[in-house]
Design a protein around this motif. Structure first.
Motif, short mmCIF file in Angstrom:
data_model
loop_
_atom_site.label_atom_id
_atom_site.label_comp_id
_atom_site.label_asym_id
_atom_site.label_seq_id
_atom_site.Cartn_x
_atom_site.Cartn_y
_atom_site.Cartn_z
N UNK A 64 18.37 50.21 26.44
CA UNK A 64 19.26 49.70 27.47
C UNK A 64 19.41 50.71 28.60
N UNK A 65 19.01 50.33 29.78
CA UNK A 65 19.12 51.21 30.93
C UNK A 65 20.42 50.90 31.67
N UNK A 66 21.53 51.09 30.97
CA UNK A 66 22.84 50.74 31.50
C UNK A 66 23.83 51.87 31.25
N UNK A 67 24.84 51.95 32.11
CA UNK A 67 25.89 52.94 31.87
C UNK A 67 26.95 52.34 30.94
N UNK A 79 24.05 36.19 28.03
CA UNK A 79 23.74 35.88 26.64
C UNK A 79 22.74 36.89 26.11
N UNK A 80 22.78 37.09 24.80
CA UNK A 80 21.71 37.81 24.13
C UNK A 80 21.00 36.77 23.27
N UNK A 81 19.69 36.70 23.41
CA UNK A 81 18.92 35.71 22.65
C UNK A 81 17.81 36.41 21.89
N UNK A 92 9.63 33.66 28.52
CA UNK A 92 9.64 34.53 29.69
C UNK A 92 9.25 33.77 30.96
N UNK A 93 8.29 32.87 30.85
CA UNK A 93 7.89 32.06 32.01
C UNK A 93 9.05 31.14 32.41
N UNK A 94 9.69 30.52 31.42
CA UNK A 94 10.81 29.63 31.69
C UNK A 94 11.98 30.39 32.34
N UNK A 95 12.28 31.56 31.82
CA UNK A 95 13.45 32.32 32.27
C UNK A 95 13.23 33.02 33.60
N UNK A 96 12.01 33.41 33.89
CA UNK A 96 11.76 34.14 35.14
C UNK A 96 12.60 35.40 35.19
N UNK A 97 13.31 35.58 36.32
CA UNK A 97 14.14 36.79 36.46
C UNK A 97 15.54 36.62 35.89
N UNK A 98 15.79 35.52 35.18
CA UNK A 98 17.10 35.31 34.55
C UNK A 98 17.22 36.06 33.22
N UNK A 99 16.13 36.61 32.71
CA UNK A 99 16.17 37.29 31.41
C UNK A 99 15.41 38.60 31.49
N UNK A 100 15.79 39.51 30.61
CA UNK A 100 15.13 40.82 30.53
C UNK A 100 14.98 41.20 29.06
N UNK A 101 13.79 41.63 28.69
CA UNK A 101 13.54 42.10 27.33
C UNK A 101 14.23 43.45 27.16
#
Length: 115
Positions: A64-67, A79-81, A92-101
Protein backbone atom coordinates in the motif's frame (compact mmCIF):
# COMPACT_ATOMS: atom_id res chain seq x y z
CA UNK A 1 -17.13 10.41 20.14
CA UNK A 2 -14.72 9.79 23.02
CA UNK A 3 -14.72 13.49 23.90
CA UNK A 4 -18.49 13.90 23.75
CA UNK A 5 -18.13 16.22 20.76
CA UNK A 6 -18.63 15.58 17.09
CA UNK A 7 -15.83 17.21 15.13
CA UNK A 8 -13.63 16.82 12.10
CA UNK A 9 -13.79 17.54 8.42
CA UNK A 10 -16.15 15.54 6.26
CA UNK A 11 -15.03 14.45 2.82
CA UNK A 12 -16.92 15.79 -0.16
CA UNK A 13 -19.50 13.35 -1.46
CA UNK A 14 -19.27 12.64 -5.18
CA UNK A 15 -22.59 11.04 -6.13
CA UNK A 16 -21.43 10.21 -9.67
CA UNK A 17 -18.27 8.44 -8.46
CA UNK A 18 -20.30 6.55 -5.84
CA UNK A 19 -22.81 5.39 -8.45
CA UNK A 20 -20.05 4.38 -10.89
CA UNK A 21 -18.25 2.34 -8.22
CA UNK A 22 -21.49 0.65 -7.11
CA UNK A 23 -22.28 -0.21 -10.75
CA UNK A 24 -18.79 -1.64 -11.28
CA UNK A 25 -19.08 -3.91 -8.26
CA UNK A 26 -22.60 -5.06 -9.20
CA UNK A 27 -21.58 -5.73 -12.81
CA UNK A 28 -18.48 -7.66 -11.71
CA UNK A 29 -20.56 -9.74 -9.28
CA UNK A 30 -23.18 -10.50 -11.94
CA UNK A 31 -20.38 -11.50 -14.36
CA UNK A 32 -18.97 -13.92 -11.77
CA UNK A 33 -15.65 -12.08 -11.59
CA UNK A 34 -15.45 -11.42 -7.85
CA UNK A 35 -14.58 -13.96 -5.20
CA UNK A 36 -15.40 -11.42 -2.46
CA UNK A 37 -16.24 -7.74 -1.97
CA UNK A 38 -16.11 -5.61 1.18
CA UNK A 39 -16.88 -1.92 1.58
CA UNK A 40 -14.34 0.40 3.15
CA UNK A 41 -16.43 1.94 5.89
CA UNK A 42 -15.57 1.90 9.58
CA UNK A 43 -11.80 1.87 9.94
CA UNK A 44 -10.98 2.26 6.26
CA UNK A 45 -8.75 0.06 4.13
CA UNK A 46 -6.72 -1.62 6.87
CA UNK A 47 -9.81 -2.69 8.83
CA UNK A 48 -11.57 -3.91 5.65
CA UNK A 49 -8.55 -6.03 4.70
CA UNK A 50 -8.49 -7.65 8.11
CA UNK A 51 -12.26 -8.15 8.25
CA UNK A 52 -12.16 -9.79 4.81
CA UNK A 53 -9.75 -12.42 6.11
CA UNK A 54 -11.42 -13.12 9.48
CA UNK A 55 -13.03 -16.54 9.78
CA UNK A 56 -11.24 -17.81 6.65
CA UNK A 57 -8.11 -19.86 6.18
CA UNK A 58 -6.60 -17.09 4.05
CA UNK A 59 -4.32 -14.14 4.64
CA UNK A 60 -2.85 -11.54 2.31
CA UNK A 61 0.25 -9.71 1.16
CA UNK A 62 -0.54 -6.06 0.47
CA UNK A 63 1.67 -3.29 -0.86
CA UNK A 64 0.00 0.00 0.00
CA UNK A 65 1.51 3.28 -1.12
CA UNK A 66 -0.59 5.29 1.31
CA UNK A 67 -0.02 7.36 4.42
CA UNK A 68 -1.68 6.59 7.77
CA UNK A 69 -4.59 8.97 7.15
CA UNK A 70 -5.33 7.25 3.83
CA UNK A 71 -5.02 3.76 5.34
CA UNK A 72 -7.75 4.51 7.87
CA UNK A 73 -9.86 6.96 5.82
CA UNK A 74 -13.55 6.18 5.84
CA UNK A 75 -14.31 7.83 2.53
CA UNK A 76 -17.37 6.65 0.67
CA UNK A 77 -17.64 4.49 -2.41
CA UNK A 78 -14.53 2.33 -1.96
CA UNK A 79 -14.35 -1.45 -1.90
CA UNK A 80 -11.78 -4.17 -1.49
CA UNK A 81 -12.42 -7.08 -3.83
CA UNK A 82 -10.75 -10.40 -4.52
CA UNK A 83 -10.52 -11.80 -8.02
CA UNK A 84 -9.23 -15.23 -9.00
CA UNK A 85 -5.98 -14.90 -11.00
CA UNK A 86 -7.48 -16.28 -14.20
CA UNK A 87 -10.24 -13.63 -14.06
CA UNK A 88 -7.95 -10.67 -13.31
CA UNK A 89 -7.48 -9.54 -16.93
CA UNK A 90 -11.24 -9.38 -17.53
CA UNK A 91 -11.88 -7.52 -14.26
CA UNK A 92 -8.99 -5.11 -14.85
CA UNK A 93 -10.31 -4.30 -18.33
CA UNK A 94 -13.82 -3.78 -16.93
CA UNK A 95 -12.62 -1.63 -14.04
CA UNK A 96 -10.13 0.52 -15.94
CA UNK A 97 -8.84 3.23 -13.61
CA UNK A 98 -11.56 2.53 -11.03
CA UNK A 99 -9.48 -0.25 -9.44
CA UNK A 100 -5.90 -0.80 -8.36
CA UNK A 101 -4.13 -4.06 -7.55
CA UNK A 102 -2.83 -3.78 -3.99
CA UNK A 103 -1.89 -7.35 -3.17
CA UNK A 104 -2.57 -11.06 -3.25
CA UNK A 105 -4.55 -13.50 -1.15
CA UNK A 106 -2.33 -16.15 0.42
CA UNK A 107 -2.82 -19.37 2.34
CA UNK A 108 -0.16 -18.50 4.90
CA UNK A 109 -1.07 -17.90 8.52
CA UNK A 110 -0.02 -14.25 8.67
CA UNK A 111 -0.84 -10.93 7.07
CA UNK A 112 1.82 -8.82 5.41
CA UNK A 113 1.27 -5.11 4.80
CA UNK A 114 3.99 -3.00 3.23
CA UNK A 115 3.61 0.76 3.12
Amino acid sequence: MQTGKISGKLFDFDADAELNNQKLILTAIEAGLLKSAHDLSEGGLIVALLESAFETSFAFDANLKLDDAQLFAETNGRFIVTVEPEKEPVFEKMAGDQAELIGRVTDRNHFQIKT
